[in-house]
Design a protein around this motif. Structure first.
Motif, short mmCIF file in Angstrom:
data_model
loop_
_atom_site.label_atom_id
_atom_site.label_comp_id
_atom_site.label_asym_id
_atom_site.label_seq_id
_atom_site.Cartn_x
_atom_site.Cartn_y
_atom_site.Cartn_z
N GLU A 6 2.04 -39.00 49.70
CA GLU A 6 1.17 -37.89 49.32
C GLU A 6 1.95 -36.59 49.23
N SER A 7 1.34 -35.59 48.62
CA SER A 7 1.91 -34.26 48.58
C SER A 7 2.13 -33.74 50.00
N GLY A 8 3.30 -33.19 50.26
CA GLY A 8 3.60 -32.65 51.59
C GLY A 8 4.15 -33.70 52.56
N ALA A 9 4.35 -34.92 52.08
CA ALA A 9 4.82 -36.00 52.97
C ALA A 9 6.29 -35.82 53.36
N GLY A 10 7.06 -35.07 52.54
CA GLY A 10 8.47 -34.83 52.89
C GLY A 10 9.47 -35.32 51.86
N LYS A 11 9.01 -35.74 50.67
CA LYS A 11 9.90 -36.32 49.66
C LYS A 11 10.95 -35.29 49.19
N SER A 12 10.48 -34.10 48.81
CA SER A 12 11.44 -33.09 48.31
C SER A 12 12.39 -32.66 49.41
N THR A 13 11.91 -32.61 50.63
CA THR A 13 12.76 -32.19 51.75
C THR A 13 13.96 -33.13 51.88
N ILE A 14 13.74 -34.41 51.68
CA ILE A 14 14.84 -35.39 51.76
C ILE A 14 15.90 -35.06 50.70
N VAL A 43 1.31 -41.86 41.56
CA VAL A 43 0.75 -42.32 42.84
C VAL A 43 0.88 -41.20 43.86
N HIS A 44 1.27 -40.06 43.34
CA HIS A 44 1.56 -38.87 44.09
C HIS A 44 0.46 -38.47 45.05
N SER A 45 -0.78 -38.43 44.54
CA SER A 45 -1.84 -37.91 45.38
C SER A 45 -2.75 -39.01 45.90
P1 ATP Z 1 5.10 -32.72 46.88
O1 ATP Z 1 4.86 -34.10 46.37
O2 ATP Z 1 3.85 -31.89 46.86
O3 ATP Z 1 6.26 -32.02 46.26
P2 ATP Z 1 6.66 -33.52 49.20
O4 ATP Z 1 6.34 -34.89 49.67
O5 ATP Z 1 7.87 -33.34 48.36
O6 ATP Z 1 5.40 -32.90 48.47
P3 ATP Z 1 7.84 -31.50 50.89
O7 ATP Z 1 7.94 -30.45 49.84
O8 ATP Z 1 9.09 -32.18 51.32
O9 ATP Z 1 6.77 -32.60 50.51
O10 ATP Z 1 7.15 -30.82 52.16
C1 ATP Z 1 7.12 -31.37 53.46
C2 ATP Z 1 6.49 -30.35 54.40
O11 ATP Z 1 7.31 -29.20 54.49
C3 ATP Z 1 5.12 -29.85 53.95
O12 ATP Z 1 4.32 -29.69 55.09
C4 ATP Z 1 5.42 -28.53 53.31
O13 ATP Z 1 4.32 -27.66 53.43
C5 ATP Z 1 6.61 -28.03 54.11
N1 ATP Z 1 7.51 -27.20 53.29
C6 ATP Z 1 8.11 -27.56 52.14
N2 ATP Z 1 8.91 -26.57 51.66
C7 ATP Z 1 8.80 -25.56 52.55
C8 ATP Z 1 9.38 -24.24 52.63
N3 ATP Z 1 10.26 -23.82 51.71
N4 ATP Z 1 9.01 -23.46 53.69
C9 ATP Z 1 8.15 -23.91 54.61
N5 ATP Z 1 7.58 -25.13 54.61
C10 ATP Z 1 7.89 -25.95 53.58
#
Ligand code: ATP
Length: 308
Positions: A88-96, A303-305
């Motif tokens: 889901e959105s916010g799960a942490g994918k982009s952070t990785i 399947v994002h959301s």
């Molecule tokens: P999406 O599919 O919406 O891009 P995601 O799975 O890639 O979501 P991330 O962007 O990795 O999710 O976010 C993981 C968590 O970190 C979320 O709770 C988000 O709110 C938080 N987060 C992401 N970027 C930042 C930032 N620059 N500053 C603070 N919190 C952040």
């Protein structure tokens, strides 16, 4: 009134063009140029990639020290294999992806990220980023020739190299249909490319860059069946012989990944091949079922959301 309306209308489209290119630039910067506090350690050596194996070892991360973006994430991307991140959105994918590109360094106790067994904090950022190709959701096009836009992947590329990359990225036939072929100006002031075409330009650029590691952020927008096929073929060519991590939205990408990681609230809740995860009948299986049901045969579905 009609005389006035014409120029006003034109002004509107100029405004929209500027606005759109700002949006695109912002998206690229978001992934590529986030302000970074990362500094190389003194006399850091360059990263030398031999196999391109990536490992996240018990990685935890918070952007603000209050909320957890990743919590105890461990996984490997074996040599030459493709790993798809879903959740889901916010799960942490982009952070990785951001951590692997080293926008942020992990602090003490936050685990390690290794490439070929080498901690990425201990090598130069420049060599790390040289080893990684990024295909973003929306690629920025320069308002100049398509040849320049592809050749940008590697300065000094020959015409033959550019054409070979475009062929491999399934863009050559489209380019030769343009009025001036490879010299045709693309972008807001030239031939407008569709989202799928822009993505293939990014793939061609990355083929020229020829990095051992790939980060892909798949577009969420729906594509027609032929474009979907072309992009899949282009991605297959790009991914061959490289290790890749993709934020995957398309069923076709997910199904063909070697390993799927299912993220939820910053943790990996399931991992395995597509077949294994369906057999597990858990979070992934229910996402898959709800998306394939609603997709009714359309492979370009997100399947994002999906709510597990
Ligand atoms: P999406 O599919 O919406 O891009 P995601 O799975 O890639 O979501 P991330 O962007 O990795 O999710 O976010 C993981 C968590 O970190 C979320 O709770 C988000 O709110 C938080 N987060 C992401 N970027 C930042 C930032 N620059 N500053 C603070 N919190 C952040």
């Amino acid at each position: 009134l009609a005389q006035l309306y014409g120029p006003l209308n034109q002004l509107g489209s100029v405004y929209r063009a500027i606005n759109q290119s700002l949006v695109d630039t912002e998206k690229l910067l978001k992934l590529l140029n986030e302000p970074t506090e990362v500094n190389d350690i003194l006399n850091a050596p360059d990263l030398i990639v031999e196999t391109g194996e990536i490992e996240f070892d018990n990685v935890s991360f918070s952007y603000d020290d209050r909320t957890t973006a990743l919590n105890g994430v461990s996984f490997k991307v074996p040599k030459n294999s493709s790993v798809a991140l879903v959740g889901e959105s916010g799960a942490g994918k982009s952070t990785i992806l951001r951590l692997l590109y080293r926008f942020y360094d992990l602090g003490p106790g936050q685990g390690r990220i290794l490439i070929d067994g080498k901690d990425i904090r201990e090598v130069t950022q420049k060599s790390l980023r040289n080893a990684i190709g990024v295909v973003p959701q929306d690629s920025v096009l320069f308002n100049t020739s398509i040849k320049y836009n592809i050749g940008y992947g590697k300065f000094g590329s020959s015409d033959e190299e550019i054409e070979a990359a475009a062929k491999s990225a399934q863009m050559h036939d489209r380019i030769v249909s343009f009025p001036q072929g490879y010299q045709t100006v693309v972008g807001e002031r030239g031939v407008r490319l569709s989202g799928g075409e822009k993505q293939r330009v990014a793939i061609a650029r990355t083929l020229l860059k020829n990095p051992p590691i790939l980060l892909l952020d798949e577009a969420t927008s729906a594509l027609d069946t032929q474009t979907e096929k072309d992009i899949q073929k282009a991605l297959q060519n790009l991914m061959l012989g490289r290790s890749s991590l993709s934020i995957a939205h398309r069923l076709s990408t997910i199904a063909s990944a070697d390993i799927i990681l299912v993220l939820k609230d910053g943790q990996i809740v399931e991992q395995g091949s597509h077949k294994e995860l369906l057999a597990l009948d858990g979070v992934f299986a229910s996402m898959w079922t709800s998306q394939t049901d609603s997709a009714s045969g359309d492979p370009a579905v997100s399947v994002h959301s999906a709510k597990p």
